[in-house]
Design a protein around this motif. Structure first.
Motif, PDB file in Angstrom:
ATOM      1  N   CYS A  36      -1.835   7.528   3.566  1.00 18.61           N
ATOM      2  CA  CYS A  36      -2.335   8.865   3.243  1.00 18.61           C
ATOM      3  C   CYS A  36      -3.063   9.429   4.453  1.00 18.61           C
ATOM      4  CB  CYS A  36      -3.261   8.809   2.036  1.00 18.61           C
ATOM      5  SG  CYS A  36      -4.002  10.409   1.620  1.00 18.61           S
ATOM      6  N   HIS A  37      -2.761  10.662   4.791  1.00 20.05           N
ATOM      7  CA  HIS A  37      -3.348  11.292   5.974  1.00 20.05           C
ATOM      8  C   HIS A  37      -4.836  11.596   5.770  1.00 20.05           C
ATOM      9  CE1 HIS A  37      -3.092  13.309   9.800  1.00 20.05           C
ATOM     10  NE2 HIS A  37      -3.735  14.349   9.293  1.00 20.05           N
ATOM     11  N   ARG A  38      -5.257  11.732   4.537  1.00 19.78           N
ATOM     12  CA  ARG A  38      -6.655  12.097   4.264  1.00 19.78           C
ATOM     13  C   ARG A  38      -7.541  10.876   4.058  1.00 19.78           C
ATOM     14  NH1 ARG A  38      -9.716  13.721  -0.450  1.00 19.78           N
ATOM     15  NH2 ARG A  38     -11.286  15.228   0.169  1.00 19.78           N
ATOM     16  N   CYS A  39      -7.148   9.977   3.151  1.00 15.93           N
ATOM     17  CA  CYS A  39      -8.031   8.858   2.809  1.00 15.93           C
ATOM     18  C   CYS A  39      -7.582   7.526   3.410  1.00 15.93           C
ATOM     19  CB  CYS A  39      -8.160   8.721   1.304  1.00 15.93           C
ATOM     20  SG  CYS A  39      -6.650   8.162   0.483  1.00 15.93           S
ATOM     21  N   THR A  43       0.336   3.991   0.136  1.00 14.35           N
ATOM     22  CA  THR A  43       0.895   4.465  -1.123  1.00 14.35           C
ATOM     23  C   THR A  43       2.414   4.433  -1.063  1.00 14.35           C
ATOM     24  OG1 THR A  43      -0.981   5.985  -1.187  1.00 14.35           O
ATOM     25  CG2 THR A  43       0.784   6.389  -2.749  1.00 14.35           C
ATOM     26  N   PHE A  61       0.306  12.729   1.749  1.00 12.46           N
ATOM     27  CA  PHE A  61      -0.946  12.527   1.049  1.00 12.46           C
ATOM     28  C   PHE A  61      -0.679  11.830  -0.278  1.00 12.46           C
ATOM     29  CE2 PHE A  61      -1.320  16.187   3.772  1.00 12.46           C
ATOM     30  CZ  PHE A  61      -2.526  15.960   4.422  1.00 12.46           C
ATOM     31  N   CYS A  62      -1.610  10.932  -0.654  1.00  8.71           N
ATOM     32  CA  CYS A  62      -1.481  10.238  -1.944  1.00  8.71           C
ATOM     33  C   CYS A  62      -1.709  11.258  -3.068  1.00  8.71           C
ATOM     34  CB  CYS A  62      -2.472   9.088  -2.024  1.00  8.71           C
ATOM     35  SG  CYS A  62      -4.205   9.587  -1.967  1.00  8.71           S
ATOM     36  N   PRO A  64      -3.955  11.444  -5.614  1.00  5.40           N
ATOM     37  CA  PRO A  64      -5.310  11.995  -5.804  1.00  5.40           C
ATOM     38  C   PRO A  64      -5.709  12.989  -4.717  1.00  5.40           C
ATOM     39  CG  PRO A  64      -5.320   9.623  -6.132  1.00  5.40           C
ATOM     40  CD  PRO A  64      -3.956   9.980  -5.619  1.00  5.40           C
ATOM     41  N   CYS A  65      -5.372  12.710  -3.474  1.00  4.61           N
ATOM     42  CA  CYS A  65      -5.715  13.652  -2.394  1.00  4.61           C
ATOM     43  C   CYS A  65      -4.915  14.943  -2.532  1.00  4.61           C
ATOM     44  CB  CYS A  65      -5.457  13.009  -1.032  1.00  4.61           C
ATOM     45  SG  CYS A  65      -6.617  11.681  -0.646  1.00  4.61           S
ATOM     46  N   HIS A  66      -3.667  14.834  -2.944  1.00  6.67           N
ATOM     47  CA  HIS A  66      -2.854  16.031  -3.141  1.00  6.67           C
ATOM     48  C   HIS A  66      -3.431  16.889  -4.269  1.00  6.67           C
ATOM     49  CE1 HIS A  66       0.611  18.636  -3.254  1.00  6.67           C
ATOM     50  NE2 HIS A  66       0.815  18.334  -4.521  1.00  6.67           N
ATOM     51  N   LYS A  68      -6.579  16.986  -5.208  1.00  2.00           N
ATOM     52  CA  LYS A  68      -7.804  17.619  -4.688  1.00  2.00           C
ATOM     53  C   LYS A  68      -7.457  18.838  -3.843  1.00  2.00           C
ATOM     54  CE  LYS A  68     -10.569  13.430  -4.498  1.00  2.00           C
ATOM     55  NZ  LYS A  68     -11.189  12.431  -3.615  1.00  2.00           N
ATOM     56  N   TRP A  69      -6.434  18.716  -3.033  1.00  2.95           N
ATOM     57  CA  TRP A  69      -6.020  19.841  -2.198  1.00  2.95           C
ATOM     58  C   TRP A  69      -5.536  21.004  -3.058  1.00  2.95           C
ATOM     59  CZ3 TRP A  69      -1.172  22.141  -1.495  1.00  2.95           C
ATOM     60  CH2 TRP A  69      -1.100  23.072  -0.462  1.00  2.95           C
TER      61      TRP A  69
END
Length: 115
Positions: A36-39, A43, A61-62, A64-66, A68-69
């Motif tokens: 994941c690029h964020r966390c 994945t 992005f995983c 959950p991060c997607h 949130k975005w």
């Protein structure tokens, strides 16, 4: 040209056609997972990330991060375009198939006149 040479040419064209079709069906990537690029979580790919890869994206992005975005975006942003408007779908032509269908009879005609 003899019949053996003509048969070899036809078989060669068919093998080439089958090999290129098989390569086109391969998965576009070798890895089953991504970071994941964020966390930074490792994945497995899913339909969304595979679609992003096919659309030419390089950051994944995983879930959950997607999500949130998506919550930070205005309504309508981040939704996929309809299937008919996707560039990869709408520009998929049949030039290779036309070339094959034209070249095989032309090769046969050339062989016929060569004899």
């Amino acid at each position: 040209m003899t019949n053996e040479v003509i048969s070899a040419i036809v078989v060669g064209w068919l093998l080439l056609f089958l090999i290129t079709r098989k390569r086109a069906r391969r998965r576009p990537f070798a890895a089953q997972t991504f970071t994941c690029h964020r966390c930074g979580a490792i994945t497995p790919h899913n339909a969304r990330t595979i679609g992003a890869l096919r659309d030419g994206k390089s950051r994944f992005f995983c879930r959950p991060c997607h999500l949130k975005w998506l919550k930070t975006q205005p309504p309508g942003i981040g939704k996929r375009r309809p299937l008919s408007s996707r560039r990869s779908e709408s520009q998929g032509g049949c030039l290779g198939l036309v070339a094959l269908l034209v070249s095989v009879p032309l090769l046969g005609l050339a062989a016929w006149t060569w004899l």
